[in-house]
Design a protein around this motif. Structure first.
Motif, PDB file in Angstrom:
ATOM      1  N   HIS A 139       0.808  -1.223   0.000  1.00  0.00           N
ATOM      2  CA  HIS A 139       0.000   0.000   0.000  1.00  0.00           C
ATOM      3  C   HIS A 139       0.846   1.281   0.000  1.00  0.00           C
ATOM      4  O   HIS A 139       0.319   2.363   0.186  1.00  0.00           O
ATOM      5  CB  HIS A 139      -0.926   0.007   1.219  1.00  0.00           C
ATOM      6  N   SER A 140       2.160   1.153  -0.235  1.00  0.00           N
ATOM      7  CA  SER A 140       3.043   2.312  -0.120  1.00  0.00           C
ATOM      8  C   SER A 140       4.174   2.233  -1.138  1.00  0.00           C
ATOM      9  O   SER A 140       4.460   1.174  -1.696  1.00  0.00           O
ATOM     10  CB  SER A 140       3.628   2.332   1.300  1.00  0.00           C
ATOM     11  N   THR A 141       4.824   3.354  -1.348  1.00  0.00           N
ATOM     12  CA  THR A 141       6.036   3.363  -2.175  1.00  0.00           C
ATOM     13  C   THR A 141       7.269   3.619  -1.312  1.00  0.00           C
ATOM     14  O   THR A 141       8.373   3.732  -1.823  1.00  0.00           O
ATOM     15  CB  THR A 141       5.935   4.467  -3.255  1.00  0.00           C
ATOM     16  N   THR A 142       7.061   3.709  -0.002  1.00  0.00           N
ATOM     17  CA  THR A 142       8.143   3.991   0.930  1.00  0.00           C
ATOM     18  C   THR A 142       8.688   2.685   1.497  1.00  0.00           C
ATOM     19  O   THR A 142       7.924   1.830   1.950  1.00  0.00           O
ATOM     20  CB  THR A 142       7.632   4.876   2.089  1.00  0.00           C
ATOM     21  N   SER A 143      10.007   2.535   1.477  1.00  0.00           N
ATOM     22  CA  SER A 143      10.631   1.329   2.014  1.00  0.00           C
ATOM     23  C   SER A 143      10.697   1.391   3.532  1.00  0.00           C
ATOM     24  O   SER A 143      11.060   2.414   4.110  1.00  0.00           O
ATOM     25  CB  SER A 143      12.049   1.166   1.464  1.00  0.00           C
ATOM     26  N   LEU A 144      10.350   0.276   4.164  1.00  0.00           N
ATOM     27  CA  LEU A 144      10.423   0.152   5.610  1.00  0.00           C
ATOM     28  C   LEU A 144      11.551  -0.812   5.980  1.00  0.00           C
ATOM     29  O   LEU A 144      12.000  -1.607   5.157  1.00  0.00           O
ATOM     30  CB  LEU A 144       9.096  -0.351   6.184  1.00  0.00           C
ATOM     31  N   PHE A 145      11.963  -0.725   7.220  1.00  0.00           N
ATOM     32  CA  PHE A 145      13.064  -1.545   7.727  1.00  0.00           C
ATOM     33  C   PHE A 145      12.642  -2.123   9.071  1.00  0.00           C
ATOM     34  O   PHE A 145      12.090  -1.405   9.912  1.00  0.00           O
ATOM     35  CB  PHE A 145      14.308  -0.664   7.909  1.00  0.00           C
ATOM     36  N   THR A 146      12.868  -3.408   9.271  1.00  0.00           N
ATOM     37  CA  THR A 146      12.645  -4.021  10.573  1.00  0.00           C
ATOM     38  C   THR A 146      13.921  -4.725  11.012  1.00  0.00           C
ATOM     39  O   THR A 146      14.714  -5.182  10.180  1.00  0.00           O
ATOM     40  CB  THR A 146      11.493  -5.052  10.558  1.00  0.00           C
TER      41      THR A 146
END
Length: 184
Positions: A139-146
């Motif tokens: 649902h996004s174009t932003t990369s997330l990091f875990t």
């Protein structure tokens, strides 16, 4: 220390296997380990595109570990896998440390891993395990990091201060993070 004493201490074989990911490889490796009279004590597997890496801590006696090491070396050559193996002793957790879990989620930034590792190293906190993952939600174009870490906090460390300092680091880097004891 005599060679016999050294051999008696080494009751584990640490193995790293990597190569092209193909169905059936892992069952084949686990069968060889079992067939040689050994067992997998700890393991971690990751698939990276069409490649995989697997780390195994295999338990056995000196003789069975020698058999499994030879068998895995032969399989690796036949299957065009890279194999690294090393005899090691029984894993020991220090009675002078407390196990804690650290979880982080944030927008992807190139320095997160370095900053977090530096934070714990400056406090003599050993990292026993670390898994990180960068992804883009559908649902996004932003990369997330875990990130998930298992750490050993020295028993003398003031936990409230550690937690406050960690949360300050999270605020500074714009991370959501939590550090809490690992429950048995």
């Amino acid at each position: 220390m005599s060679a016999t004493q050294r051999h008696n201490r080494k009751t584990h074989l640490f193995v790293c296997v990597s190569g092209e990911h193909r169905p059936g490889l892992l069952p084949m490796l686990s069968f060889v380990i079992l067939d040689c009279g050994c067992s997998v004590q700890d393991s971690h597997l990751s698939v990276w595109g069409d490649s995989f890496s697997c780390a195994l801590l295999i338990n056995g006696n000196w003789s069975t570990l020698g058999k499994v090491e030879k068998a895995l070396t032969e399989i690796a050559a036949e299957a065009e896998l890279q194999l690294l193996s090393r005899h090691t002793s029984t894993p020991q957790l220090s009675s002078q440390t407390l196990p804690y879990s650290v979880d982080i989620i944030a927008l992807e930034q190139p320095d997160i891993v370095h900053q977090v590792l530096t934070f714990f190293a400056a406090r003599d906190i050993e990292i026993r395990e670390m898994n990180t993952h960068a992804y883009t939600p559908s649902h996004s174009t932003t990369s997330l990091f875990t990130a998930h870490l298992a750490v050993e906090v020295p028993a003398g460390e003031h936990i409230a201060s550690l937690r406050d300092d960690f949360l300050d680091l999270c605020d500074e880097l714009n991370l959501d993070g939590v550090i809490e004891p690992i429950k048995p």
